[in-house]
Design a protein around this motif. Structure first.
Motif, PDB file in Angstrom:
ATOM      1  N   UNK A 170       0.837  -1.200   0.000  1.00 33.25           N
ATOM      2  CA  UNK A 170       0.000   0.000   0.000  1.00 33.25           C
ATOM      3  C   UNK A 170       0.872   1.250   0.000  1.00 33.25           C
ATOM      4  N   UNK A 171       0.390   2.273  -0.693  1.00 34.18           N
ATOM      5  CA  UNK A 171       1.087   3.560  -0.718  1.00 34.18           C
ATOM      6  C   UNK A 171       0.404   4.486   0.287  1.00 34.18           C
ATOM      7  N   UNK A 172       1.196   5.020   1.221  1.00 29.96           N
ATOM      8  CA  UNK A 172       0.651   5.939   2.220  1.00 29.96           C
ATOM      9  C   UNK A 172       0.846   7.394   1.803  1.00 29.96           C
ATOM     10  N   UNK A 173       1.936   7.665   1.112  1.00 29.53           N
ATOM     11  CA  UNK A 173       2.184   9.014   0.571  1.00 29.53           C
ATOM     12  C   UNK A 173       2.951   8.844  -0.735  1.00 29.53           C
ATOM     13  N   UNK A 174       2.498   9.529  -1.750  1.00 28.03           N
ATOM     14  CA  UNK A 174       3.106   9.409  -3.077  1.00 28.03           C
ATOM     15  C   UNK A 174       4.528   9.975  -3.069  1.00 28.03           C
ATOM     16  N   UNK A 175       5.400   9.299  -3.813  1.00 31.03           N
ATOM     17  CA  UNK A 175       6.780   9.748  -3.975  1.00 31.03           C
ATOM     18  C   UNK A 175       6.990  10.326  -5.357  1.00 31.03           C
ATOM     19  N   UNK A 176       8.008  11.185  -5.492  1.00 30.05           N
ATOM     20  CA  UNK A 176       8.246  11.869  -6.762  1.00 30.05           C
ATOM     21  C   UNK A 176       9.714  11.853  -7.141  1.00 30.05           C
ATOM     22  N   UNK A 177       9.946  11.797  -8.456  1.00 32.18           N
ATOM     23  CA  UNK A 177      11.284  11.899  -9.041  1.00 32.18           C
ATOM     24  C   UNK A 177      11.355  13.171  -9.870  1.00 32.18           C
ATOM     25  N   UNK A 178      12.504  13.816  -9.855  1.00 31.40           N
ATOM     26  CA  UNK A 178      12.779  14.921 -10.783  1.00 31.40           C
ATOM     27  C   UNK A 178      13.869  14.420 -11.711  1.00 31.40           C
ATOM     28  N   UNK A 179      13.471  14.111 -12.928  1.00 28.56           N
ATOM     29  CA  UNK A 179      14.339  13.454 -13.912  1.00 28.56           C
ATOM     30  C   UNK A 179      14.811  12.130 -13.307  1.00 28.56           C
ATOM     31  N   UNK A 180      16.052  12.000 -12.874  1.00 27.37           N
ATOM     32  CA  UNK A 180      16.516  10.735 -12.302  1.00 27.37           C
ATOM     33  C   UNK A 180      16.820  10.849 -10.806  1.00 27.37           C
ATOM     34  N   UNK A 181      16.414  11.942 -10.196  1.00 32.19           N
ATOM     35  CA  UNK A 181      16.725  12.207  -8.789  1.00 32.19           C
ATOM     36  C   UNK A 181      15.449  12.100  -7.941  1.00 32.19           C
ATOM     37  N   UNK A 182      15.563  11.418  -6.799  1.00 30.80           N
ATOM     38  CA  UNK A 182      14.413  11.279  -5.903  1.00 30.80           C
ATOM     39  C   UNK A 182      14.224  12.594  -5.148  1.00 30.80           C
ATOM     40  N   UNK A 183      13.054  13.203  -5.344  1.00 29.74           N
ATOM     41  CA  UNK A 183      12.717  14.429  -4.623  1.00 29.74           C
ATOM     42  C   UNK A 183      12.105  14.067  -3.275  1.00 29.74           C
ATOM     43  N   UNK A 184      11.218  13.087  -3.315  1.00 26.16           N
ATOM     44  CA  UNK A 184      10.616  12.591  -2.080  1.00 26.16           C
ATOM     45  C   UNK A 184      10.319  11.112  -2.267  1.00 26.16           C
ATOM     46  N   UNK A 185      10.857  10.250  -1.372  1.00 28.70           N
ATOM     47  CA  UNK A 185      10.554   8.820  -1.515  1.00 28.70           C
ATOM     48  C   UNK A 185       9.092   8.549  -1.149  1.00 28.70           C
ATOM     49  N   UNK A 186       8.551   7.489  -1.719  1.00 32.68           N
ATOM     50  CA  UNK A 186       7.171   7.115  -1.438  1.00 32.68           C
ATOM     51  C   UNK A 186       7.111   6.406  -0.080  1.00 32.68           C
ATOM     52  N   UNK A 187       6.163   6.813   0.763  1.00 36.19           N
ATOM     53  CA  UNK A 187       5.956   6.142   2.053  1.00 36.19           C
ATOM     54  C   UNK A 187       5.006   4.972   1.810  1.00 36.19           C
ATOM     55  N   UNK A 188       5.471   3.769   2.182  1.00 35.17           N
ATOM     56  CA  UNK A 188       4.720   2.567   1.814  1.00 35.17           C
ATOM     57  C   UNK A 188       4.640   1.548   2.945  1.00 35.17           C
ATOM     58  N   UNK A 189       3.673   0.609   2.779  1.00 39.78           N
ATOM     59  CA  UNK A 189       3.586  -0.606   3.603  1.00 39.78           C
ATOM     60  C   UNK A 189       4.199  -1.720   2.771  1.00 39.78           C
ATOM     61  N   UNK A 190       5.007  -2.543   3.435  1.00 35.23           N
ATOM     62  CA  UNK A 190       5.713  -3.613   2.729  1.00 35.23           C
ATOM     63  C   UNK A 190       5.306  -4.960   3.312  1.00 35.23           C
ATOM     64  N   UNK A 191       5.173  -5.960   2.444  1.00 36.95           N
ATOM     65  CA  UNK A 191       4.864  -7.321   2.879  1.00 36.95           C
ATOM     66  C   UNK A 191       6.126  -7.960   3.432  1.00 36.95           C
ATOM     67  N   UNK A 192       5.983  -8.634   4.593  1.00 38.32           N
ATOM     68  CA  UNK A 192       7.154  -9.314   5.206  1.00 38.32           C
ATOM     69  C   UNK A 192       7.607 -10.483   4.390  1.00 38.32           C
TER      70      UNK A 192
END
Length: 192
Positions: A170-192
């Motif tokens: 699940x995505x909790x907060x959307x993440x964004x890239x500027x060209x090839x650079x991460x501006x903000x990583x996506x906050x997510x839930x991950x399966x164990x």
């Protein structure tokens, strides 16, 4: 300047060598060469060696300076390219909270009375995303993707049979890239 000094010393050495050769040609023994000529010859040889060493040192220094200058020039060009490439980063960073608020507002329940308002909000959001996309901004893919710590920020872990291990659930907060650079990583839930 060093080359001129070397030329002068070489000329003096040649003169002394010519004198010494002419003495030897006249069947004069080496011990009959005047002591001051031999001293002059030794002194000139020392000056010549010193001048050659100084020339080598200056040449090596010149090569080092040239290499440093080339490195500086390359670094400066790369910095300029990066500055142009990511010139809109600050603006994008400032706009992301507003974009998040648009998404939250659009998640509210739509009724008959708010339908046209929501439609207008969707149009504004699309325009904003189009403007950001034209500047090289893109969203980070999340749900169903393999977890990547470079672009995802895991804030929760869950156990789900539906997904493989280390897959974003699940995505909790959307993440964004500027060209090839991460501006903000996506906050997510991950399966164990």
């Amino acid at each position: 300047m060093v080359d001129k000094n070397i030329e002068d010393v070489e000329e003096k050495v040649e003169e002394v060598e010519e004198v010494m050769e002419s003495k030897q040609d006249d069947n004069v023994k080496e011990d009959e060469v005047r002591p001051e000529q031999a001293a002059d010859y030794e002194k000139l040889q020392g000056e010549l060696e010193k001048a050659k060493k100084e020339k080598e040192d200056l040449y090596e220094r010149l090569l080092r300076l040239q290499a440093e200058y080339d490195n500086f020039k390359r670094r400066s060009q790369k910095e300029k390219q990066d500055a142009r490439k990511y010139q809109s980063q600050d603006l994008v960073t400032e706009l992301l909270p507003a974009l998040d608020n648009f998404e939250r507002a659009l998640q509210a329940e739509t009724t008959e009375h708010t339908a046209s308002f929501v439609e207008g909000m969707l149009m504004i959001q699309r325009q904003l995303m189009d403007a950001l996309t034209s500047q090289g901004v893109s969203t980070i893919e999340t749900v169903g993707e393999k977890f990547d710590p470079n672009i995802h920020h895991a804030v929760m872990q869950v156990e789900s049979e539906e997904y493989e291990t280390d897959t974003v659930v699940e995505e909790l907060q959307r993440g964004y890239l500027l060209k090839d650079k991460v501006i903000r990583p996506a906050m997510v839930k991950v399966n164990k």
